[in-house]
Structures are given as structure tokens and as C-alpha cells.
Write a protein that holds these residues in place. Sequence first.
Motif, PDB file in Angstrom:
ATOM      1  N   PRO A 152     -31.632  42.709  80.317  1.00  0.00           N
ATOM      2  CA  PRO A 152     -32.051  41.374  80.750  1.00  0.00           C
ATOM      3  C   PRO A 152     -31.824  41.172  82.244  1.00  0.00           C
ATOM      4  N   ASN A 153     -32.553  40.223  82.798  1.00  0.00           N
ATOM      5  CA  ASN A 153     -32.459  39.916  84.218  1.00  0.00           C
ATOM      6  C   ASN A 153     -31.292  38.958  84.460  1.00  0.00           C
ATOM      7  N   VAL A 154     -30.250  39.438  85.102  1.00  0.00           N
ATOM      8  CA  VAL A 154     -29.061  38.629  85.398  1.00  0.00           C
ATOM      9  C   VAL A 154     -28.650  38.860  86.850  1.00  0.00           C
ATOM     10  N   PRO A 155     -27.836  37.976  87.430  1.00  0.00           N
ATOM     11  CA  PRO A 155     -27.350  38.209  88.794  1.00  0.00           C
ATOM     12  C   PRO A 155     -26.545  39.498  88.875  1.00  0.00           C
ATOM     13  N   PRO A 156     -26.607  40.211  89.991  1.00  0.00           N
ATOM     14  CA  PRO A 156     -25.830  41.450  90.147  1.00  0.00           C
ATOM     15  C   PRO A 156     -24.335  41.130  90.198  1.00  0.00           C
ATOM     16  N   PRO A 157     -23.474  42.124  89.943  1.00  0.00           N
ATOM     17  CA  PRO A 157     -22.029  41.853  89.937  1.00  0.00           C
ATOM     18  C   PRO A 157     -21.515  41.302  91.260  1.00  0.00           C
ATOM     19  N   GLU A 158     -22.142  41.702  92.370  1.00  0.00           N
ATOM     20  CA  GLU A 158     -21.700  41.223  93.685  1.00  0.00           C
ATOM     21  C   GLU A 158     -21.877  39.716  93.833  1.00  0.00           C
ATOM     22  N   ALA A 159     -22.777  39.135  93.043  1.00  0.00           N
ATOM     23  CA  ALA A 159     -23.049  37.696  93.135  1.00  0.00           C
ATOM     24  C   ALA A 159     -22.261  36.883  92.116  1.00  0.00           C
ATOM     25  N   CYS A 160     -21.427  37.543  91.316  1.00  0.00           N
ATOM     26  CA  CYS A 160     -20.687  36.866  90.243  1.00  0.00           C
ATOM     27  C   CYS A 160     -19.195  36.802  90.562  1.00  0.00           C
ATOM     28  N   MET A 161     -18.515  35.853  89.948  1.00  0.00           N
ATOM     29  CA  MET A 161     -17.108  35.594  90.226  1.00  0.00           C
ATOM     30  C   MET A 161     -16.221  36.276  89.187  1.00  0.00           C
ATOM     31  N   LEU A 162     -15.121  36.870  89.645  1.00  0.00           N
ATOM     32  CA  LEU A 162     -14.133  37.431  88.727  1.00  0.00           C
ATOM     33  C   LEU A 162     -13.583  36.330  87.826  1.00  0.00           C
ATOM     34  N   GLU A 163     -13.288  36.683  86.579  1.00  0.00           N
ATOM     35  CA  GLU A 163     -12.800  35.683  85.642  1.00  0.00           C
ATOM     36  C   GLU A 163     -11.481  35.064  86.097  1.00  0.00           C
ATOM     37  N   GLU A 164     -10.575  35.870  86.685  1.00  0.00           N
ATOM     38  CA  GLU A 164      -9.310  35.307  87.123  1.00  0.00           C
ATOM     39  C   GLU A 164      -9.510  34.246  88.203  1.00  0.00           C
ATOM     40  N   ASP A 165     -10.518  34.441  89.068  1.00  0.00           N
ATOM     41  CA  ASP A 165     -10.804  33.439  90.098  1.00  0.00           C
ATOM     42  C   ASP A 165     -11.393  32.177  89.475  1.00  0.00           C
ATOM     43  N   ARG A 166     -12.199  32.371  88.444  1.00  0.00           N
ATOM     44  CA  ARG A 166     -12.773  31.217  87.745  1.00  0.00           C
ATOM     45  C   ARG A 166     -11.679  30.389  87.074  1.00  0.00           C
ATOM     46  N   TYR A 167     -10.702  31.068  86.452  1.00  0.00           N
ATOM     47  CA  TYR A 167      -9.586  30.352  85.828  1.00  0.00           C
ATOM     48  C   TYR A 167      -8.720  29.654  86.872  1.00  0.00           C
ATOM     49  N   ARG A 168      -8.529  30.302  88.022  1.00  0.00           N
ATOM     50  CA  ARG A 168      -7.739  29.668  89.085  1.00  0.00           C
ATOM     51  C   ARG A 168      -8.412  28.402  89.590  1.00  0.00           C
ATOM     52  N   GLN A 169      -9.722  28.432  89.683  1.00  0.00           N
ATOM     53  CA  GLN A 169     -10.445  27.224  90.081  1.00  0.00           C
ATOM     54  C   GLN A 169     -10.261  26.122  89.052  1.00  0.00           C
TER      55      GLN A 169
END
Length: 316
Positions: free
Chosen positions: A132-149
Amino acid sequence: MTAEAPLKEVEHELISTALEVEELDVNIFRSKSLWVPAYARGVFGGQVISQALVSATKSVDAAFGLHSLHCYFLTSASPATPILYTVERVRQGRSYVTRVVKAAQKGHIIFVMMCSFQKPEPWQPQYQWVMPNVPPPEACMLEEDRYRQAVNDPALNPKTRAYMGDLAVERARSPIAIKVAKNRWVNEDGSSQYAYWFQARDIPSYEAPYQKCILGYLSDLRLIGTVAQTLGLKGYALASGAQALGMSSTLDHSIYYYSDSFDCGDWLLYVMTASRAGSGRGVAHGQLYTKDGTLVAITSQEGVVRADIRAPPAKL
């Protein structure tokens, strides 16, 4: 905390030590470290799968490559006692080899896996689903950073904030990095899909047999959670009543491998969907792709997935 605990936590940060087993005798192996995820009931299932795979692979000629495994989790493994893996050499054919691995603690079988190895046939025709067409990994946020936010959200209650903080710490120390590629999309048939980028952190260049063991480890991350997400159930500290997840635990797990040339040290896209849930159980399926779109493995998993609601009273 005991003096041994920090060592085991450090070991878990490296995939090489998380998968390592000690060879005690012919066909008998023992775990060296075991890890329990935050808020989990027992040892991480992916670690049991991968250690069993390492044990089985050591008994197979290098001319044969792992192509499938099927396993059952019979009971939760305790981190307090090493797991003993016994390999049974069930079949030695010219094209296929079969092994059965039984994992035990204190004399009780806790896990059983059957795995099959094949002499590759690259001259045969090929087919695969398109990535499937999804954003590349370079454009996505690490899960730990998402939880910190999320922790910094002033609207969170203290219980939820502590929960998110625990998850941020755990994800940062995990040997597997995860990024959300696409949180959820609904297909024309009504099915919901989720996609994540997975990467084994800081690993050397391993050969195909060990790469498949690492994939076995990471294949257990997030997969059964797809059932809970599809049902709208939320985990600890995030919901209550009929919307809360009461229990989630893997019953069985299968992997089909279709490549000998992928690298878990690079990003792999893990696409997941849940096809059915009911009676306190659910089934999830996954496809793992390299960044260039090669479908390298397919997974299926059934698990206990219960909402935090009680059964109606029995009729007298």
C-alpha cells in the motif's frame, strides 16, 4: 530491584542478546534473557518464537531455508525461570525439513512450534500483493516520541500520563524501533487496516537464517492489538466499561516467509488487519514489505481479546 535485573534490561536493548540461547546438549537449548513488556502477563511472545527459531535453525543444514512456522502459546512464560527448548527432528526430506520445538519451564510445556525449511526454488513463477501507498519511514515519527508528546497534553489525567510515560520509556529501550505509517484506513469491503514501519536497531549484517529469527521476534509486536483497535477497545488507563480492553493474549501465531534477502536492520512495513472477532477471541493478519515493495513474509495470529465487561449471570 535485584542486582540481576538491570543486566537483563540492558541485554534486552540488543536484539542479538534477546534472541540468544545456550546449547546444553544435542537438540536442547536454554534461554539466556527474558523480557516482560509493561503491563503484560508474561514474557514477550515474540522473544519465545525467535529463541525457538534459533534453536530449530541450529539443527538444520544451511542449504534449507525457513519458509513457515506455526506455534501455540499454552501458558504465559515467567521471567523468573529460564526456558528450556527441545528440538525434535521430525522429517529430513530432499526438498523439505521439519522440526518441532517444545518450550518448557519447571517441567511444564508452555509453548509448541512446528517449523518447516525448504531448499529454495527461485526458478518458479512468483506473485505478490502490492504494497500500500504510505509515507516513507523518514516522514514518520518514532512511537516513543509520539508518547512523549502525549505526556505533555495538559488534558491528560495523572493515570493516563503515567501510562504514556511508561510506554515512551519502554519503546525507547526496545531493540525494535516502530513508527506509525498509517494509523487506520477503511477498505471498500469495510475492513480496517493499520501500517507500521519496523526496524531492528543497531544490528550487524546477519545472514538470512538469523534475519528470519529477528522477523519472528518483531512479528508479534502490535499484531493482536489490531483486533482490539478494530473493536474500538482501549487499553489500561485509556477507557473504562464496555470500551476498555480487559485482556489480550496470543493463542497461536503463524509466519510464511517468501524471501531470503531482506534486512531487519532496514525499515520493513508491517500492514495489519483483523478479519474476525467474537467469543472473546480475534484473528489478525499481516504482511511485511521491504521499502522497495517486496512482500517478504505473511503472518496470522489468533488471541484472547476481551472487553472489560462481565458475563451475564447464569440462569437458574
